[in-house]
Design a protein around this motif. Structure first.
Motif, short mmCIF file in Angstrom:
data_model
loop_
_atom_site.label_atom_id
_atom_site.label_comp_id
_atom_site.label_asym_id
_atom_site.label_seq_id
_atom_site.Cartn_x
_atom_site.Cartn_y
_atom_site.Cartn_z
N GLU B 157 0.85 -1.20 0.00
CA GLU B 157 0.00 0.00 0.00
C GLU B 157 0.88 1.25 0.00
O GLU B 157 1.18 1.83 1.05
N PRO B 158 1.32 1.68 -1.17
CA PRO B 158 2.29 2.79 -1.24
C PRO B 158 1.76 4.11 -0.68
O PRO B 158 2.57 4.99 -0.36
N ILE B 159 0.45 4.26 -0.54
CA ILE B 159 -0.03 5.56 -0.07
C ILE B 159 0.03 5.70 1.46
O ILE B 159 -0.28 6.75 2.00
N ILE B 160 0.44 4.64 2.15
CA ILE B 160 0.62 4.77 3.61
C ILE B 160 1.81 5.68 3.88
O ILE B 160 2.84 5.59 3.21
N ASP B 161 1.65 6.55 4.87
CA ASP B 161 2.74 7.45 5.24
C ASP B 161 3.88 6.64 5.86
O ASP B 161 3.78 6.20 7.01
N GLY B 162 4.96 6.43 5.10
CA GLY B 162 6.08 5.62 5.59
C GLY B 162 7.25 6.46 6.05
O GLY B 162 8.34 5.94 6.29
N SER B 163 7.05 7.76 6.18
CA SER B 163 8.17 8.63 6.55
C SER B 163 8.55 8.42 8.01
O SER B 163 7.74 7.97 8.82
N ALA B 164 9.79 8.72 8.34
CA ALA B 164 10.31 8.46 9.69
C ALA B 164 9.73 9.43 10.71
O ALA B 164 9.67 9.13 11.90
N ASN B 272 -5.16 -1.16 -2.41
CA ASN B 272 -5.19 -2.48 -3.06
C ASN B 272 -5.98 -3.53 -2.27
O ASN B 272 -6.62 -4.37 -2.86
N GLY B 273 -5.87 -3.48 -0.94
CA GLY B 273 -6.55 -4.48 -0.14
C GLY B 273 -7.36 -3.80 0.95
O GLY B 273 -7.78 -2.66 0.80
N VAL B 274 -7.57 -4.53 2.04
CA VAL B 274 -8.18 -3.93 3.22
C VAL B 274 -7.05 -3.59 4.17
O VAL B 274 -6.17 -4.42 4.41
N VAL B 275 -7.03 -2.37 4.68
CA VAL B 275 -5.96 -1.93 5.56
C VAL B 275 -6.54 -1.41 6.86
O VAL B 275 -7.54 -0.70 6.84
N THR B 276 -5.92 -1.77 7.98
CA THR B 276 -6.35 -1.18 9.25
C THR B 276 -5.17 -0.48 9.91
O THR B 276 -4.04 -0.93 9.85
N PHE B 277 -5.50 0.64 10.53
CA PHE B 277 -4.53 1.47 11.24
C PHE B 277 -4.38 0.92 12.65
O PHE B 277 -5.38 0.60 13.30
N GLY B 278 -3.15 0.78 13.14
CA GLY B 278 -2.95 0.16 14.44
C GLY B 278 -2.89 1.12 15.60
O GLY B 278 -3.02 0.74 16.76
N MET B 323 -2.71 7.86 8.83
CA MET B 323 -2.12 6.71 8.15
C MET B 323 -1.93 7.00 6.66
O MET B 323 -0.90 6.65 6.08
N MET B 324 -2.93 7.62 6.04
CA MET B 324 -2.88 7.87 4.60
C MET B 324 -3.22 9.34 4.34
O MET B 324 -4.37 9.69 4.04
N PRO B 325 -2.22 10.22 4.46
CA PRO B 325 -2.51 11.67 4.38
C PRO B 325 -3.20 12.07 3.08
O PRO B 325 -3.98 13.02 3.07
N CYS B 326 -2.96 11.33 2.00
CA CYS B 326 -3.54 11.75 0.71
C CYS B 326 -5.06 11.62 0.70
O CYS B 326 -5.73 12.20 -0.16
N LEU B 327 -5.62 10.89 1.67
CA LEU B 327 -7.09 10.78 1.71
C LEU B 327 -7.74 12.14 1.93
O LEU B 327 -8.93 12.32 1.67
N SER B 328 -6.97 13.10 2.45
CA SER B 328 -7.56 14.42 2.73
C SER B 328 -8.07 15.08 1.45
O SER B 328 -8.91 15.98 1.51
N ARG B 329 -7.59 14.61 0.30
CA ARG B 329 -8.01 15.24 -0.96
C ARG B 329 -9.30 14.64 -1.50
O ARG B 329 -9.85 15.12 -2.48
N LEU B 330 -9.77 13.56 -0.90
CA LEU B 330 -10.97 12.90 -1.42
C LEU B 330 -12.23 13.57 -0.89
O LEU B 330 -12.24 14.11 0.21
#
Lengths: 90, 418
Positions: B157-164, B272-278, B323-330
């Motif tokens: 899931e590349p749209i997950i915020d993976g930054s440190a 791509n799949g189902v994702v849950t934030f922990g 978790m997915m900052p880009c969702l703010s644009r939807l």
């Protein structure tokens, strides 16, 4: 949005409160039969309509309140302190 | 009605699809049935289908107060999974997964089951350790599971915020590759059509007003369309269980709570799949139409209103955007609420009722959709044989009094916490 009229603080927003539980249940005596304890711990009347319940003004005065709220409409008809009860209504 | 296949789709296309017949009959209720199922949702319809198919009981009525697919089966986030820990739960849900895989063929109805994988994200070492325990337990129970590194999580899931420097960095994940989504309405429609073809009467706009008793036995129900008698009456009305049980002075170990769900406008493939934030409570997937479907916590107070409040709305969105900052644009298209039977241990009840002639299927919390086939399969067995199937023998009503709760989350008797 729910707004609860706290007796100490006045009307405040839902986000200042956390929900407690059903306020109609009473703790059985220690030596009460197990069926009573089962009813107390696990069974709920869960009414569709007026419901007496505890709320905690967690982000306000931190008092526990008793609230009468309609579970179908979310209308709050009475707010008091935990030892108080609303007038009997139809 | 006949079977649906490629040939008759092509044939009907020649006539502008004007000649399709209705998918199931609209019968008048008879005065007598072998079995009445109250509730024409996924569970009730599946129960009727398996009663007819596995047990040869076809003189069955499904009574639905509204319309088929109009209740919680049409109000969920369509996630199907079996990543459970406890012995009472895991085999039941895994049996359900097997039924999901073959459902479209079995029902001759495209339920669009898609095994796109359910991935839960861990944000700390301790959380990852509990996921490792879960993954190992699942494997011991014969359920496929994988532990993922942060790189593998982000590759999926590349749209997950993976930054440190994000607030909750990704530490790893757990994946159930066989889990996924299904089209919720199609599940209800598919079971309705398949049950109808086996002779089950599906009666819509038929509200149960009261039960009819003979001595200490239930022998039927009073409805707004007249009295209907049956030897056995099954309740599959999650969301309204306490209201119906109240008519029998029965207090269930259940509170009703509302869960909100959300869908955006359709977008190009994004998730791509189902994702849950922990680090919060947020679960998301993208429908085949492109809508991003997500949800979070229940509102947390007793309610029967099919709508929630804004603080939880905000909390769900905040989790998603972390978790997915880009969702703010939807753009959000819709938000709705469904009423949940929240049970005292977070697990359901499929059991003989405490009154003769009554059978209970209730307490699904907010995991009822995935359980639809297994629930129907086991409830049908329970009704037909007057005893539980081995898969639902732990889901008894008296497990609370006896101390055999199935508390997957370990929260105790606090329904709002499950």
């Amino acid at each position: 949005m729910l707004r609860i009229n706290c007796p100490y603080c006045g009307e405040r927003e839902h986000s200042e409160f956390t929900y407690g539980e059903d306020a109609t249940r009473t703790t059985p005596d220690n030596d009460a039969p197990m069926e009573q304890w089962n009813t107390f711990v696990y069974e709920r009347i869960n009414p569709a309509g007026e419901h007496l319940e505890y709320w905690h003004h967690a982000f306000g005065c931190r008092a526990w309140l008793k609230v009468q709220r309609n579970t179908l409409t979310h209308d709050i008809s009475w707010v008091g302190l935990p030892h108080e009860n609303p007038q009997v209504q139809s | 009605m006949g079977q649906y296949n490629a040939l008759n789709i092509a044939w009907n296309a020649l006539f502008g699809h004007k000649n399709w017949q209705r998918a199931w009959r609209d019968p008048e209720p008879k005065s007598n049935y072998d079995v009445i199922i109250i509730g024409g949702g996924g569970h009730g319809l599946a129960t009727a289908y398996y009663l007819a198919k596995n047990h040869g009981i076809t003189n069955v009525a499904v009574l639905e107060k509204g319309w088929v697919g109009g209740g919680n089966v049409g109000r969920n986030t369509t996630i199907v999974r079996s990543n459970y820990l406890l012995d009472g739960n895991a085999p039941f849900y895994e049996h359900g997964m097997n039924l999901w895989r073959d459902m479209a063929q079995e029902l001759n109805y495209n339920v669009m089951f898609s095994a796109r994988g359910v991935m839960n994200i861990a944000h700390s070492k301790s959380q990852y350790d509990t996921f490792a325990r879960r993954a190992n337990t699942m494997r011991l129970n014969g359920i496929k599971s994988e532990l993922l590194s942060p790189e593998e999580v982000l590759a999926r899931e590349p749209i997950i915020d993976g930054s440190a420097d994000t607030r909750f960095p990704v530490w790893g994940g757990i994946l159930q590759p066989d889990a996924g989504n299904a089209r919720h309405d199609a599940v209800a429609w598919g079971y309705a059509r398949a049950a109808d073809q086996l002779g089950v009467d599906i009666i819509q706009n038929c509200e149960v007003i009261d039960f009819i008793k003979h001595g200490e036995r239930i022998i039927g129900v009073k409805t707004n369309r007249g009295d209907i008698h049956a030897e056995k009456v099954g309740m599959a009305v999650a969301g309204s269980s306490s209201r119906l049980a109240e008519k029998l002075n029965l207090h269930l170990p259940i509170e009703s709570h509302v869960l909100q769900a959300f869908v955006t406008e359709p977008y190009k493939p994004l998730i791509n799949g189902v994702v849950t934030f922990g680090a919060g409570h947020f679960y998301v997937s993208q429908s085949d139409k492109g809508g991003v479907v997500f949800g979070g916590d229940i509102d947390g107070y007793n309610t029967y209103a099919q709508r929630g409040n804004l603080p939880v709305f905000e909390d769900v969105i905040a989790g998603g955007l972390t978790m997915m900052p880009c969702l703010s644009r939807l753009k959000l298209l819709r938000n709705w609420g469904g009423v949940m039977d929240m049970s005292m241990d977070g697990s359901p009840i499929i059991d003989l009722g405490p009154i003769d002639g009554l059978y209970l299927n209730t307490g699904w919390c907010y995991g009822g959709f995935k359980a639809t086939p297994a629930s129907g399969y086991c409830f049908a067995h329970t009704i037909a044989n007057d005893q539980a199937h081995e898969l639902n023998q732990a889901y008894t009503l008296d497990r609370f009094a006896k101390g055999y709760t199935i508390d997957e989350k370990g929260m105790g008797p606090y329904p709002k916490a499950h």
